[in-house]
Design an enzyme around this catalytic site. Sequence first.
Site, PDB file in Angstrom:
ATOM      1  N   ALA A  67       0.865  -1.185  -0.152  1.00 17.20           N
ATOM      2  CA  ALA A  67       0.086   0.063   0.029  1.00 17.20           C
ATOM      3  C   ALA A  67       0.798   1.245   0.157  1.00 17.20           C
ATOM      4  O   ALA A  67       0.563   2.192  -0.917  1.00 17.20           O
ATOM      5  CB  ALA A  67      -0.912   0.008   1.307  1.00 17.20           C
ATOM      6  N   GLU A  68       1.907   1.251   0.832  1.00 17.95           N
ATOM      7  CA  GLU A  68       2.745   2.439   0.807  1.00 17.95           C
ATOM      8  C   GLU A  68       3.542   2.785  -0.328  1.00 17.95           C
ATOM      9  O   GLU A  68       3.607   3.860  -0.813  1.00 17.95           O
ATOM     10  CB  GLU A  68       3.655   2.348   2.021  1.00 17.95           C
ATOM     11  CG  GLU A  68       4.484   3.727   2.122  1.00 17.95           C
ATOM     12  CD  GLU A  68       4.949   3.896   3.397  1.00 17.95           C
ATOM     13  OE1 GLU A  68       5.790   4.916   3.526  1.00 17.95           O
ATOM     14  OE2 GLU A  68       4.517   3.223   4.452  1.00 17.95           O
ATOM     15  N   THR A  69       4.045   1.661  -0.984  1.00 16.18           N
ATOM     16  CA  THR A  69       4.645   1.756  -2.369  1.00 16.18           C
ATOM     17  C   THR A  69       3.521   2.300  -3.293  1.00 16.18           C
ATOM     18  O   THR A  69       4.105   3.263  -3.870  1.00 16.18           O
ATOM     19  CB  THR A  69       5.143   0.459  -2.808  1.00 16.18           C
ATOM     20  OG1 THR A  69       6.005  -0.204  -1.906  1.00 16.18           O
ATOM     21  CG2 THR A  69       5.569   0.469  -4.215  1.00 16.18           C
ATOM     22  N   SER A  72       2.914   5.928  -2.538  1.00 17.27           N
ATOM     23  CA  SER A  72       4.114   7.104  -2.714  1.00 17.27           C
ATOM     24  C   SER A  72       4.257   7.432  -4.166  1.00 17.27           C
ATOM     25  O   SER A  72       4.680   8.216  -4.498  1.00 17.27           O
ATOM     26  CB  SER A  72       5.245   6.221  -1.917  1.00 17.27           C
ATOM     27  OG  SER A  72       5.017   6.442  -0.556  1.00 17.27           O
TER      28      SER A  72
END
Length: 148
Positions: A67-69, A72
Site C-alpha cells: 500500500a505504501e509503495t 508513494s
Amino acid sequence: MTTPETLAGLSVEELIAFMPDGNGRLNDKLGVELVEISAERVVATMPVEGNTQPYGLLHGGASVALAETLGSIGSAIHAYPARIAVGVDINATHHRAATSGTVTGVATAIHLGRSSTSYEIVISDDQGRRICTSRITCALLDARPPAG
C-alpha cells in the site's frame, strides 16, 4: 542520465529505470510488480508465497508495504519535479486472510494537493475479494533547498 520534465506519462519500465534504486530492494524482495502508474491510479501485484507470517497467512506488514509503495508512487508522480513526496501517515484494515496466489493493490487518489496527497489502497485476492483497505497521506516537500 536525462531527467524527464514530468513523471506523468512514463511507462512502468521508464519509471523504474529513472528511479535511483529501480523498483526498490524491499519491493524486489516482496515480489511487487507495477502494472499501471499515474498520479490518479497506481496498480501492482504481489505474490502471497514468500510474504506470509508463521501461520501461512499473508503478512499484514507486506500488505502495508504494498500500500505504501502504491500511494508513494502516485504522490511522487503528482509532485515531480518541484516537490518530493514523503509518507506521513498510513493505516490499514485487514479484512480477510490470503494463503496463496497473488494479491493486487489499487491505489486511487483521494486528494492531489499542493502540499499533500492522500490515497485509498484496496488490496484484493485472485477472486477479487478485498483483503485489506489502506489509506496513506504524503507531504509534498520542496525538491530543492531554498537559495541563500
